[in-house]
Design a protein around this motif. Structure first.
Motif, PDB file in Angstrom:
ATOM      1  N   GLY A 171       1.812  -7.813   5.035  1.00 54.36           N
ATOM      2  CA  GLY A 171       0.783  -6.813   5.346  1.00 54.36           C
ATOM      3  C   GLY A 171      -0.156  -6.601   4.164  1.00 54.36           C
ATOM      4  N   TRP A 172       0.416  -6.523   2.975  1.00 60.05           N
ATOM      5  CA  TRP A 172      -0.416  -6.329   1.774  1.00 60.05           C
ATOM      6  C   TRP A 172      -1.294  -7.550   1.504  1.00 60.05           C
ATOM      7  CZ3 TRP A 172      -1.936  -2.770  -1.850  1.00 60.05           C
ATOM      8  CH2 TRP A 172      -1.420  -1.486  -1.690  1.00 60.05           C
ATOM      9  N   VAL A 173      -0.741  -8.731   1.667  1.00 60.75           N
ATOM     10  CA  VAL A 173      -1.559  -9.935   1.445  1.00 60.75           C
ATOM     11  C   VAL A 173      -2.736  -9.915   2.424  1.00 60.75           C
ATOM     12  CG1 VAL A 173      -1.621 -12.462   1.555  1.00 60.75           C
ATOM     13  CG2 VAL A 173       0.332 -11.313   0.499  1.00 60.75           C
ATOM     14  N   ASP A 174      -2.467  -9.602   3.689  1.00 63.65           N
ATOM     15  CA  ASP A 174      -3.549  -9.547   4.690  1.00 63.65           C
ATOM     16  C   ASP A 174      -4.594  -8.500   4.306  1.00 63.65           C
ATOM     17  OD1 ASP A 174      -2.377 -11.498   6.209  1.00 63.65           O
ATOM     18  OD2 ASP A 174      -1.536 -10.132   7.713  1.00 63.65           O
ATOM     19  N   ASP A 175      -4.129  -7.315   3.898  1.00 64.06           N
ATOM     20  CA  ASP A 175      -5.070  -6.239   3.554  1.00 64.06           C
ATOM     21  C   ASP A 175      -5.930  -6.631   2.349  1.00 64.06           C
ATOM     22  OD1 ASP A 175      -4.049  -4.747   5.590  1.00 64.06           O
ATOM     23  OD2 ASP A 175      -2.888  -3.382   4.317  1.00 64.06           O
ATOM     24  N   ILE A 176      -5.315  -7.279   1.390  1.00 65.69           N
ATOM     25  CA  ILE A 176      -6.054  -7.652   0.172  1.00 65.69           C
ATOM     26  C   ILE A 176      -7.087  -8.717   0.475  1.00 65.69           C
ATOM     27  CG2 ILE A 176      -5.804  -8.870  -2.033  1.00 65.69           C
ATOM     28  CD1 ILE A 176      -3.348  -7.178  -2.575  1.00 65.69           C
ATOM     29  N   ILE A 177      -6.731  -9.698   1.288  1.00 60.48           N
ATOM     30  CA  ILE A 177      -7.741 -10.738   1.528  1.00 60.48           C
ATOM     31  C   ILE A 177      -8.862 -10.239   2.451  1.00 60.48           C
ATOM     32  CG2 ILE A 177      -6.131 -12.627   1.022  1.00 60.48           C
ATOM     33  CD1 ILE A 177      -6.105 -13.317   3.901  1.00 60.48           C
ATOM     34  N   LEU A 217      -7.382   0.239  -2.144  1.00 58.22           N
ATOM     35  CA  LEU A 217      -6.045  -0.064  -1.594  1.00 58.22           C
ATOM     36  C   LEU A 217      -4.958   0.419  -2.541  1.00 58.22           C
ATOM     37  CD1 LEU A 217      -6.227  -3.750  -0.245  1.00 58.22           C
ATOM     38  CD2 LEU A 217      -5.782  -1.674   1.073  1.00 58.22           C
ATOM     39  N   PHE A 218      -5.178   0.175  -3.837  1.00 67.65           N
ATOM     40  CA  PHE A 218      -4.162   0.555  -4.826  1.00 67.65           C
ATOM     41  C   PHE A 218      -4.259   2.033  -5.160  1.00 67.65           C
ATOM     42  CE2 PHE A 218      -4.160  -3.986  -5.110  1.00 67.65           C
ATOM     43  CZ  PHE A 218      -2.827  -4.280  -5.280  1.00 67.65           C
ATOM     44  N   ALA A 219      -5.494   2.531  -5.264  1.00 71.10           N
ATOM     45  CA  ALA A 219      -5.670   3.951  -5.602  1.00 71.10           C
ATOM     46  C   ALA A 219      -5.033   4.842  -4.534  1.00 71.10           C
ATOM     47  CB  ALA A 219      -7.148   4.270  -5.761  1.00 71.10           C
ATOM     48  N   ASN A 220      -5.079   4.396  -3.279  1.00 70.66           N
ATOM     49  CA  ASN A 220      -4.543   5.216  -2.188  1.00 70.66           C
ATOM     50  C   ASN A 220      -3.093   4.892  -1.838  1.00 70.66           C
ATOM     51  OD1 ASN A 220      -7.078   6.380  -1.939  1.00 70.66           O
ATOM     52  ND2 ASN A 220      -7.763   4.898  -0.417  1.00 70.66           N
ATOM     53  N   ALA A 221      -2.537   3.915  -2.530  1.00 70.47           N
ATOM     54  CA  ALA A 221      -1.173   3.502  -2.175  1.00 70.47           C
ATOM     55  C   ALA A 221      -0.168   4.588  -2.568  1.00 70.47           C
ATOM     56  CB  ALA A 221      -0.819   2.199  -2.889  1.00 70.47           C
ATOM     57  N   THR A 222       0.882   4.690  -1.795  1.00 68.03           N
ATOM     58  CA  THR A 222       1.891   5.719  -2.070  1.00 68.03           C
ATOM     59  C   THR A 222       3.273   5.065  -2.137  1.00 68.03           C
ATOM     60  OG1 THR A 222       2.065   6.075   0.306  1.00 68.03           O
ATOM     61  CG2 THR A 222       0.644   7.584  -0.916  1.00 68.03           C
TER      62      THR A 222
END
Ligand code: FES
Ligand SMILES: [Fe+2]
Length: 405
Positions: free
Chosen positions: A379-385, A395-400
């Motif tokens: 999921g993270w790989v998909d979101d990043i690309i 993505l990182f600033a809002n990650a929990t």
């Protein structure tokens, strides 16, 4: 605070071990098989994942002294990491400003000056151009504008992070989402670096899936360490970084110890991964009748190879105890064992998976409700690309954090 979190997670895992239960993801997830071999997809991953995300390229223990350096090639980029005379760690592209020669061969060492092997221009450990051979005949240039090309670099928890984007930025704290406070309990910052070895693998994601996967342990590893492990896994996440534990016999034994006596050793079991390419696994090295010994880590760093079908893994070994001579043979035997397991069991299977997926026989592969870690990783790989640079930072600033119940 970080100890409290680890205690809480241990308590949760112990209670699953006692009840014989394990948390599950909401549903079975599918990942397109072509994600593992398609050349366009792979190029996008190189560009958007591997050239934007801080990568683990080394350890503080490899570069403790001023003027120590490490050179390596990562995802096609020659990188030079240097501890300056001022103690500051910096990273550069390993290329000379004159005509691009690589300054240093891959490996580690110590020097006050990097002298180019082509025409002997030289640079200090801060990357400044300090010497031009036959300067009078070469002609006038501004040396201040022709130092080495910097790469963003940071150290946390004894781990060296570099982003493979010249002139880029790195917000390491946003990237780690508080995970470094947990990693601190592993003691990597004070460890001894005792060496590394490499293994060729399949597509980086085929290889990496295995590190998040406990489901396969008693099966694929039945002839080695598998019988000692359960196939159940609990996944706790700090943004994309995941720790994997199992509600197994070991946790039952830890549950018998009073919580107030839980040490870092009791609190840091399992596999710690750092997105997108690192796995940290610990094991004990002890010898009958010999004092000392203790925890040793294998920190596997995976890098894509030159093609979608290949990757290279560095198995780095860090010892939390002084690795005196008595332990040499025991450490060597462990290293040999772990290389054999990964090459002959994990990556041999992975390379055959790679061939099988490329037939196109299966449009997708599955990650079960018991494989929440693989689901989150993909999921993270998909979101990043899918993210442009602004969205990537968000993505990182809002990650929990996301701990399984
Ligand atoms: S390429 Fe380095 S001095 Fe010429
Ligand atoms: Fe495995």
């Amino acid at each position: 605070m970080s100890r409290e979190t680890l205690v809480e997670l241990n308590r949760r895992t112990v209670s699953h071990a006692r009840a014989g239960t394990v948390p599950q993801a909401a549903e079975v997830a599918e990942v397109a098989a072509s994600n593992y071999f398609d050349a366009d997809r792979w190029e996008i991953e190189m560009d958007r994942v591997f050239r934007r995300t801080p990568l683990v390229l080394g350890f503080s223990s490899e570069l403790r002294e001023p003027n120590s350096y490490k050179a390596m090639e990562v995802a096609g980029m020659p990188v030079l990491i240097v501890r300056g005379a001022d103690g500051e760690l910096r990273a550069f592209v390993n290329t000379c400003s004159h005509r691009g020669a690589q300054l240093v061969e891959a490996g580690t060492g110590s020097t006050r000056r990097f002298t180019c092997p082509y025409h002997a221009w030289s640079y200090d450990t801060g990357g400044k151009l300090v010497g031009i051979l036959d300067r009078d005949t070469f002609g006038e240039i501004d040396v201040d504008c022709h130092g080495l090309t910097s790469l963003p670099c940071a150290e946390r928890s004894g781990i060296v992070f570099v982003t493979l984007r010249p002139g880029g930025t790195m917000d390491i704290d946003a990237h780690l989402c508080g995970y470094d406070a947990m990693l601190d309990h592993l003691g990597i910052a004070d460890a001894w670096f005792v060496g590394s070895q490499t293994a060729d693998g399949p597509n980086w994601k085929v290889a990496y899936d295995g590190y998040l996967d406990f489901y396969h342990l008693p099966i694929l590893h039945k002839n080695t360490f598998g019988p000692d492990y359960a196939n159940t896994a609990i996944y706790d996440a700090w943004g994309p970084h995941q720790r994997v534990t199992s509600p197994d016999q070991r946790m039952l034994a830890i549950g018998e110890i009073d919580e107030s006596e839980w040490t870092d050793r009791h609190l840091t079991g399992g596999v710690w991964t750092i997105f997108p390419h690192v796995s940290i696994a610990g094991f004990d090295v002890r010898l009958d009748g010999v004092e000392g010994g203790g925890r040793m880590y294998m920190i596997s760093t995976l890098y894509p190879g030159d093609t979608p079908d290949t990757s290279i893994t560095y198995q780095n070994f860090l010892s939390t105890f002084e690795p005196t001579e008595e332990f040499t043979d025991a450490i060597a035997a462990q290293r040999e064992f772990l290389l054999r397991v990964v090459v002959e069991e994990d990556y041999s299977t992975g390379k055959r998976i790679q061939k099988a997926l490329k037939t196109g026989a299966k449009p997708s592969v599955m990650f079960g409700r018991n494989e929440a870690g693989g689901q989150r990783f993909h999921g993270w790989v998909d979101d990043i690309i899918a993210a442009d640079d602004d969205e990537f930072a968000k993505l990182f600033a809002n990650a929990t954090t996301d701990f399984q119940p």
